[in-house]
Design an enzyme around this catalytic site. Sequence first.
Site, PDB file in Angstrom:
ATOM      1  N   GLN A  25       0.827  -1.215   0.000  1.00 50.50           N
ATOM      2  CA  GLN A  25       0.000   0.000   0.000  1.00 50.50           C
ATOM      3  C   GLN A  25       0.862   1.266   0.000  1.00 50.50           C
ATOM      4  O   GLN A  25       0.500   2.262  -0.622  1.00 50.50           O
ATOM      5  CB  GLN A  25      -0.911   0.033   1.238  1.00 50.50           C
ATOM      6  CG  GLN A  25      -2.195  -0.742   1.089  1.00 50.50           C
ATOM      7  CD  GLN A  25      -3.098  -0.210  -0.012  1.00 50.50           C
ATOM      8  OE1 GLN A  25      -3.325   0.987  -0.142  1.00 50.50           O
ATOM      9  NE2 GLN A  25      -3.616  -1.116  -0.809  1.00 50.50           N
TER      10      GLN A  25
ATOM     11  N   GLY B 234       3.874  -5.173  11.839  1.00 54.05           N
ATOM     12  CA  GLY B 234       4.956  -4.187  11.854  1.00 54.05           C
ATOM     13  C   GLY B 234       4.558  -2.918  12.592  1.00 54.05           C
ATOM     14  O   GLY B 234       5.385  -2.271  13.244  1.00 54.05           O
TER      15      GLY B 234
ATOM     16  N   HIS C 216      -6.403   0.473   7.505  1.00 55.13           N
ATOM     17  CA  HIS C 216      -7.010  -0.733   8.065  1.00 55.13           C
ATOM     18  C   HIS C 216      -7.397  -0.402   9.500  1.00 55.13           C
ATOM     19  O   HIS C 216      -6.682   0.338  10.184  1.00 55.13           O
ATOM     20  CB  HIS C 216      -5.974  -1.861   8.044  1.00 55.13           C
ATOM     21  CG  HIS C 216      -6.543  -3.244   8.067  1.00 55.13           C
ATOM     22  ND1 HIS C 216      -7.883  -3.531   7.961  1.00 55.13           N
ATOM     23  CD2 HIS C 216      -5.931  -4.455   8.193  1.00 55.13           C
ATOM     24  CE1 HIS C 216      -8.059  -4.839   7.998  1.00 55.13           C
ATOM     25  NE2 HIS C 216      -6.899  -5.420   8.144  1.00 55.13           N
TER      26      HIS C 216
ATOM     27  N   GLU D  61     -11.139 -11.212   3.032  1.00 53.36           N
ATOM     28  CA  GLU D  61      -9.895 -11.789   2.474  1.00 53.36           C
ATOM     29  C   GLU D  61      -9.728 -13.256   2.864  1.00 53.36           C
ATOM     30  O   GLU D  61      -9.211 -14.059   2.092  1.00 53.36           O
ATOM     31  CB  GLU D  61      -8.671 -10.954   2.869  1.00 53.36           C
ATOM     32  CG  GLU D  61      -8.334 -10.985   4.343  1.00 53.36           C
ATOM     33  CD  GLU D  61      -7.510  -9.783   4.808  1.00 53.36           C
ATOM     34  OE1 GLU D  61      -7.388  -8.794   4.075  1.00 53.36           O
ATOM     35  OE2 GLU D  61      -6.991  -9.850   5.946  1.00 53.36           O
TER      36      GLU D  61
ATOM     37  N   GLU E  60     -11.625 -20.252 -17.179  1.00 50.88           N
ATOM     38  CA  GLU E  60     -12.908 -19.758 -17.705  1.00 50.88           C
ATOM     39  C   GLU E  60     -13.535 -18.736 -16.756  1.00 50.88           C
ATOM     40  O   GLU E  60     -14.155 -17.763 -17.190  1.00 50.88           O
ATOM     41  CB  GLU E  60     -13.856 -20.951 -17.909  1.00 50.88           C
ATOM     42  CG  GLU E  60     -15.192 -20.536 -18.474  1.00 50.88           C
ATOM     43  CD  GLU E  60     -16.044 -21.701 -18.947  1.00 50.88           C
ATOM     44  OE1 GLU E  60     -15.499 -22.810 -19.159  1.00 50.88           O
ATOM     45  OE2 GLU E  60     -17.263 -21.499 -19.088  1.00 50.88           O
TER      46      GLU E  60
ATOM     47  N   SER F 181     -25.421 -21.088 -21.274  1.00 54.67           N
ATOM     48  CA  SER F 181     -26.489 -21.939 -21.803  1.00 54.67           C
ATOM     49  C   SER F 181     -27.608 -22.140 -20.775  1.00 54.67           C
ATOM     50  O   SER F 181     -27.396 -21.979 -19.564  1.00 54.67           O
ATOM     51  CB  SER F 181     -25.916 -23.309 -22.171  1.00 54.67           C
ATOM     52  OG  SER F 181     -25.467 -23.958 -20.988  1.00 54.67           O
TER      53      SER F 181
HETATM   54  N1  LIG Z   1      -1.649  -5.048   0.821  1.00 57.13           N
HETATM   55  C1  LIG Z   1      -2.672  -4.318   0.438  1.00 57.13           C
HETATM   56  O1  LIG Z   1      -2.860  -4.126  -0.749  1.00 57.13           O
HETATM   57  C2  LIG Z   1      -3.613  -3.713   1.431  1.00 57.13           C
HETATM   58  C3  LIG Z   1      -3.167  -3.403   2.688  1.00 57.13           C
HETATM   59  N2  LIG Z   1      -3.958  -2.708   3.530  1.00 57.13           N
HETATM   60  C4  LIG Z   1      -3.436  -2.334   4.837  1.00 57.13           C
HETATM   61  O2  LIG Z   1      -2.376  -1.411   4.631  1.00 57.13           O
HETATM   62  C5  LIG Z   1      -1.377  -1.589   5.618  1.00 57.13           C
HETATM   63  C6  LIG Z   1      -0.049  -1.895   4.957  1.00 57.13           C
HETATM   64  O3  LIG Z   1      -0.163  -3.158   4.329  1.00 57.13           O
HETATM   65  P1  LIG Z   1       0.890  -3.728   3.283  1.00 57.13           P
HETATM   66  O4  LIG Z   1       1.359  -2.656   2.392  1.00 57.13           O
HETATM   67  O5  LIG Z   1       0.316  -4.957   2.704  1.00 57.13           O
HETATM   68  O6  LIG Z   1       2.054  -4.149   4.271  1.00 57.13           O
HETATM   69  P2  LIG Z   1       3.340  -5.040   4.012  1.00 57.13           P
HETATM   70  O7  LIG Z   1       3.100  -6.351   4.598  1.00 57.13           O
HETATM   71  O8  LIG Z   1       3.713  -4.971   2.579  1.00 57.13           O
HETATM   72  O9  LIG Z   1       4.393  -4.259   4.884  1.00 57.13           O
HETATM   73  C7  LIG Z   1       4.628  -2.848   4.707  1.00 57.13           C
HETATM   74  C8  LIG Z   1       5.995  -2.462   5.179  1.00 57.13           C
HETATM   75  O10 LIG Z   1       6.146  -2.757   6.543  1.00 57.13           O
HETATM   76  C9  LIG Z   1       7.442  -3.176   6.767  1.00 57.13           C
HETATM   77  N3  LIG Z   1       7.502  -3.914   8.040  1.00 57.13           N
HETATM   78  C10 LIG Z   1       6.858  -5.055   8.345  1.00 57.13           C
HETATM   79  N4  LIG Z   1       7.177  -5.409   9.612  1.00 57.13           N
HETATM   80  C11 LIG Z   1       8.013  -4.479  10.082  1.00 57.13           C
HETATM   81  C12 LIG Z   1       8.671  -4.274  11.327  1.00 57.13           C
HETATM   82  N5  LIG Z   1       8.541  -5.136  12.325  1.00 57.13           N
HETATM   83  N6  LIG Z   1       9.449  -3.188  11.466  1.00 57.13           N
HETATM   84  C13 LIG Z   1       9.612  -2.307  10.459  1.00 57.13           C
HETATM   85  N7  LIG Z   1       9.006  -2.444   9.267  1.00 57.13           N
HETATM   86  C14 LIG Z   1       8.228  -3.515   9.092  1.00 57.13           C
HETATM   87  C15 LIG Z   1       7.753  -3.988   5.534  1.00 57.13           C
HETATM   88  O11 LIG Z   1       9.136  -4.106   5.336  1.00 57.13           O
HETATM   89  C16 LIG Z   1       7.114  -3.161   4.451  1.00 57.13           C
HETATM   90  O12 LIG Z   1       7.980  -2.175   3.948  1.00 57.13           O
HETATM   91  C17 LIG Z   1      -1.888  -2.704   6.521  1.00 57.13           C
HETATM   92  O13 LIG Z   1      -2.599  -2.134   7.584  1.00 57.13           O
HETATM   93  C18 LIG Z   1      -2.821  -3.477   5.622  1.00 57.13           C
HETATM   94  O14 LIG Z   1      -3.780  -4.201   6.317  1.00 57.13           O
HETATM   95  C19 LIG Z   1      -5.194  -2.255   3.155  1.00 57.13           C
HETATM   96  C20 LIG Z   1      -5.704  -2.535   1.914  1.00 57.13           C
HETATM   97  C21 LIG Z   1      -4.983  -3.363   1.006  1.00 57.13           C
HETATM   98  C1  LIG Z   2      -6.106  -6.255  -0.794  1.00 58.23           C
HETATM   99  C2  LIG Z   2      -6.916  -6.096   0.409  1.00 58.23           C
HETATM  100  O1  LIG Z   2      -7.838  -5.326   0.465  1.00 58.23           O
HETATM  101  C3  LIG Z   2      -6.691  -7.044   1.467  1.00 58.23           C
HETATM  102  C4  LIG Z   2      -6.922  -8.340   0.806  1.00 58.23           C
HETATM  103  O2  LIG Z   2      -7.647  -6.812   2.450  1.00 58.23           O
HETATM  104  C5  LIG Z   2      -5.307  -6.996   2.096  1.00 58.23           C
HETATM  105  O3  LIG Z   2      -4.289  -7.007   1.379  1.00 58.23           O
HETATM  106  O4  LIG Z   2      -5.243  -6.984   3.322  1.00 58.23           O
HETATM  107 MG   LIG Z   3      -6.941  -6.814   4.384  1.00 58.51          MG
HETATM  108 MG   LIG Z   4      -9.028  -5.222   1.983  1.00 55.51          MG
END
Ligand SMILES: NC(=O)C1=CN([C@@H]2O[C@H](COP(=O)(O)OP(=O)(O)OC[C@H]3O[C@@H](n4cnc5c(N)ncnc54)[C@H](O)[C@@H]3O)[C@@H](O)[C@H]2O)C=CC1
Ligand SMILES: CC(=O)[C@](C)(O)C(=O)O
Ligand SMILES: [Mg+2]
Ligand SMILES: [Mg+2]
Length: 356
Positions: free
Chosen positions: A41, A102, A124, A212, A248, A270
Amino acid sequence: MAKINFGGTIEEVVTREEFPMEKALDILKNETIAIIGYGVQGPAQALNLRDNGFNVIVGQRKGSKTWDKAVEHGWVPGKTLFEIEEAAQRGTVIEFLLSDAGQIALWPTIKPFLTKGKTLYFSHGFGITFKEQTGIIPPADIDVVLAAPKGSGTSVRRLFLQGKGINSSYAVFQDATGNAKQKAIALGIGVGSGYLFETDFKKEVYSDLSGERGTLMGAIAGIFEAQYEVLRANGHSPSEAFNETVEELTQSLMPLVAENGMDWMYANCSTTAQRGALDWKKKFKAATLPVFQELYKSVATGAEAKRTIETCSKPDYREKLAEELKELRESELWQAGAAVRQLRPEKNTVEASMIN
Ligand SMILES: NC(=O)C1=CN([C@@H]2O[C@H](COP(=O)(O)OP(=O)(O)OC[C@H]3O[C@@H](n4cnc5c(N)ncnc54)[C@H](O)[C@@H]3O)[C@@H](O)[C@H]2O)C=CC1
Ligand SMILES: CC(=O)[C@](C)(O)C(=O)O
Ligand SMILES: [Mg+2]
Ligand SMILES: [Mg+2]
């Protein structure tokens, strides 16, 4: 706000027409938005905000892979890319976009920089809702808001680059300045939302975790495996089983559902298919309803949060997840899928990368 009739329930949504980018830019004109976390994100929201003209900086650990990724994306060390503490200090809006586990680890580092009048932004409801487990309790004199894109960060960026937008929910947990709602919506529009619907932190996280784990990711993968196994056990080839289970669906039928609804997709199949699907739909619903009820309970009791925090806080969580994804990728079903994808006629037109 636009009042929309969602199948009989009237809800208010915020659209770009009534909340244009100029308004969002005006509301946030004196803010420095610090993106903490550059995973999935983080980059999507940071780049969309930057391209939309907002004042954005990124906070990362120097020497990490994500620091290098941020540099590749045009963030400049010392100008728009800083160590996490410095970004948090410079930022007036802190976008807390670390993984949910994190966020717990980084909270003590971030908290001292959340001074009066600043805004803490989440995508989130996890950290705030499960505060007993996360320890994330913001100071009372800041705004705490949420804009949660309903899709992967990859889609958030791709749809933006295509001139489209993802839909997002927004919420206010704490309004210290009196402007929290306007800021939440402005940030939601700024990160590339096509429209926003209102929620609260608890509803966002309960529905998101259910979705999810359920139909969006967990249930769909499980149902694919079950059907594929039955077809294979009855002598069907991998290509036939994969095509009738996945290809499909993704290539032909789901795009029709996306375009005009389930009945329309059915109507374009169909009468034989329609008869059978309408009959079997009831059995699948009855068989899975108890599983969805169990899932929702597991979310609402905090058990899902507990498991996520325990596993994703371990030092080797990435390797462990990568191992499980490798197993999935190397299963016969998904190997058959890789071969099928290679055969798609349009395969040669390589898709533009996420960033460009
Ligand atoms: N992945 C997605 O597309 C979506 C994510 N979210 C929310 O957005 C937020 C970010 O999610 P993501 O981008 O998926 O996270 P991610 O799992 O990709 O982690 C984001 C960053 O956090 C860092 N990180 C993880 N643990 C750490 C720690 N202990 N200390 C320092 N850095 C640390 C990682 O290195 C990374 O750069 C979350 O709250 C998630 O639930 C919401 C909608 C969709
Ligand atoms: C992409 C999204 O909205 C999720 C599945 O809730 C997530 O990555 O946490
Ligand atoms: Mg999620
Ligand atoms: Mg989501």
